[in-house]
Design a protein around this motif. Sequence first.
Motif, PDB file in Angstrom:
ATOM      1  N   UNK A 103       0.832  -1.210   0.000  1.00 36.58           N
ATOM      2  CA  UNK A 103       0.000   0.000   0.000  1.00 36.58           C
ATOM      3  C   UNK A 103       0.862   1.253   0.000  1.00 36.58           C
ATOM      4  N   UNK A 104       1.928   1.240   0.798  1.00 33.75           N
ATOM      5  CA  UNK A 104       2.758   2.432   0.975  1.00 33.75           C
ATOM      6  C   UNK A 104       3.937   2.494   0.009  1.00 33.75           C
ATOM      7  N   UNK A 105       3.984   1.578  -0.944  1.00 39.28           N
ATOM      8  CA  UNK A 105       5.058   1.596  -1.942  1.00 39.28           C
ATOM      9  C   UNK A 105       4.891   2.819  -2.840  1.00 39.28           C
ATOM     10  N   UNK A 106       5.953   3.246  -3.520  1.00 34.66           N
ATOM     11  CA  UNK A 106       5.861   4.433  -4.381  1.00 34.66           C
ATOM     12  C   UNK A 106       4.751   4.307  -5.412  1.00 34.66           C
ATOM     13  N   UNK A 107       4.165   5.435  -5.763  1.00 39.56           N
ATOM     14  CA  UNK A 107       3.054   5.455  -6.713  1.00 39.56           C
ATOM     15  C   UNK A 107       3.462   4.869  -8.058  1.00 39.56           C
ATOM     16  N   UNK A 108       4.742   4.968  -8.398  1.00 37.30           N
ATOM     17  CA  UNK A 108       5.212   4.460  -9.684  1.00 37.30           C
ATOM     18  C   UNK A 108       5.245   2.936  -9.741  1.00 37.30           C
ATOM     19  N   UNK A 117      -5.009   2.218  -4.033  1.00 36.79           N
ATOM     20  CA  UNK A 117      -5.779   3.063  -4.950  1.00 36.79           C
ATOM     21  C   UNK A 117      -6.887   3.788  -4.195  1.00 36.79           C
ATOM     22  N   UNK A 118      -7.565   3.090  -3.299  1.00 34.04           N
ATOM     23  CA  UNK A 118      -8.620   3.725  -2.508  1.00 34.04           C
ATOM     24  C   UNK A 118      -8.034   4.770  -1.562  1.00 34.04           C
ATOM     25  N   UNK A 119      -6.919   4.456  -0.929  1.00 33.02           N
ATOM     26  CA  UNK A 119      -6.300   5.387   0.018  1.00 33.02           C
ATOM     27  C   UNK A 119      -5.860   6.668  -0.679  1.00 33.02           C
ATOM     28  N   UNK A 120      -5.381   6.551  -1.917  1.00 33.53           N
ATOM     29  CA  UNK A 120      -4.947   7.722  -2.661  1.00 33.53           C
ATOM     30  C   UNK A 120      -3.716   8.375  -2.059  1.00 33.53           C
ATOM     31  N   UNK A 121      -3.571   9.647  -2.348  1.00 38.14           N
ATOM     32  CA  UNK A 121      -2.404  10.390  -1.875  1.00 38.14           C
ATOM     33  C   UNK A 121      -2.684  11.263  -0.664  1.00 38.14           C
ATOM     34  N   UNK A 162       3.749  -4.276  14.631  1.00 33.60           N
ATOM     35  CA  UNK A 162       3.854  -5.559  13.929  1.00 33.60           C
ATOM     36  C   UNK A 162       3.539  -5.436  12.450  1.00 33.60           C
ATOM     37  N   UNK A 163       2.677  -4.504  12.084  1.00 36.53           N
ATOM     38  CA  UNK A 163       2.290  -4.331  10.684  1.00 36.53           C
ATOM     39  C   UNK A 163       3.157  -3.324   9.945  1.00 36.53           C
ATOM     40  N   UNK A 164       3.985  -2.616  10.677  1.00 37.88           N
ATOM     41  CA  UNK A 164       4.796  -1.559  10.060  1.00 37.88           C
ATOM     42  C   UNK A 164       5.747  -2.141   9.030  1.00 37.88           C
ATOM     43  N   UNK A 165       5.790  -1.568   7.830  1.00 39.93           N
ATOM     44  CA  UNK A 165       6.703  -2.083   6.799  1.00 39.93           C
ATOM     45  C   UNK A 165       8.150  -1.999   7.261  1.00 39.93           C
TER      46      UNK A 165
END
Length: 230
Positions: free
Chosen positions: A197-202, A211-215, A224-227
Amino acid sequence: MPVTCTFCDTPDGVAVAAATLIAAQINSAVGLSGECVVALAGGSTPTATYRALRSLDIDWSRVHFVQTDERVIPEAGERSAALIEAALGLDRQELRTRWHPVPVCGDGARAAVAYAGRLADVRPGGVPDIAILGLGTDGHTASIFSQNLHSDPGATVVSTSYHGEQRVSLGLDYLRAIPTRVLLATGTGKQAALTAVLSPVTSAPRVPAAIVLGQDGHVFADAAARPERG
């Protein structure tokens, strides 16, 4: 405004932090228009946040509640609505008329049409003010999955299927149009999905939750869930 990420040590910390933001957004919407419409997801992480919300200073008489999605199954007690009702106390007399769950009637397509009509009554010509979203281990949110990501994205409500189970979900564009979108994730099982989800938009392809979260959405997650830092 970029995505706002708040990382807490524990799931309880996530629930309290997310509830604090959501309460502030509810009160802001009520102050601006006199009411607020909140779209609610099921699942253990969102329902913990709903329990935290109950203790905060909110004028509940001004709030309408709808669902982001629902399973089309005959057992009412196993639907997301049952979890949401219990967590927020929506069976209370003063809230019952402001709670608008998905009418599970027949198949998913019929339920989607019926719910689109219900949403049009609750918020004519518009969308909810806030969406509270869970995160699946595969990166889905609500019941928007990669395999149906581009099927009728402009619809208010869509019928989807997951592992042979019919579901009803707010449509992709409808979800994206909701001004405040809050994504919740806890546990190591969500780490890979949150990383995506938090990967670069590219990066491509993007998972539905990204996509739902957007910018300009909000993310609340525990340690525990933190990348992992790359």
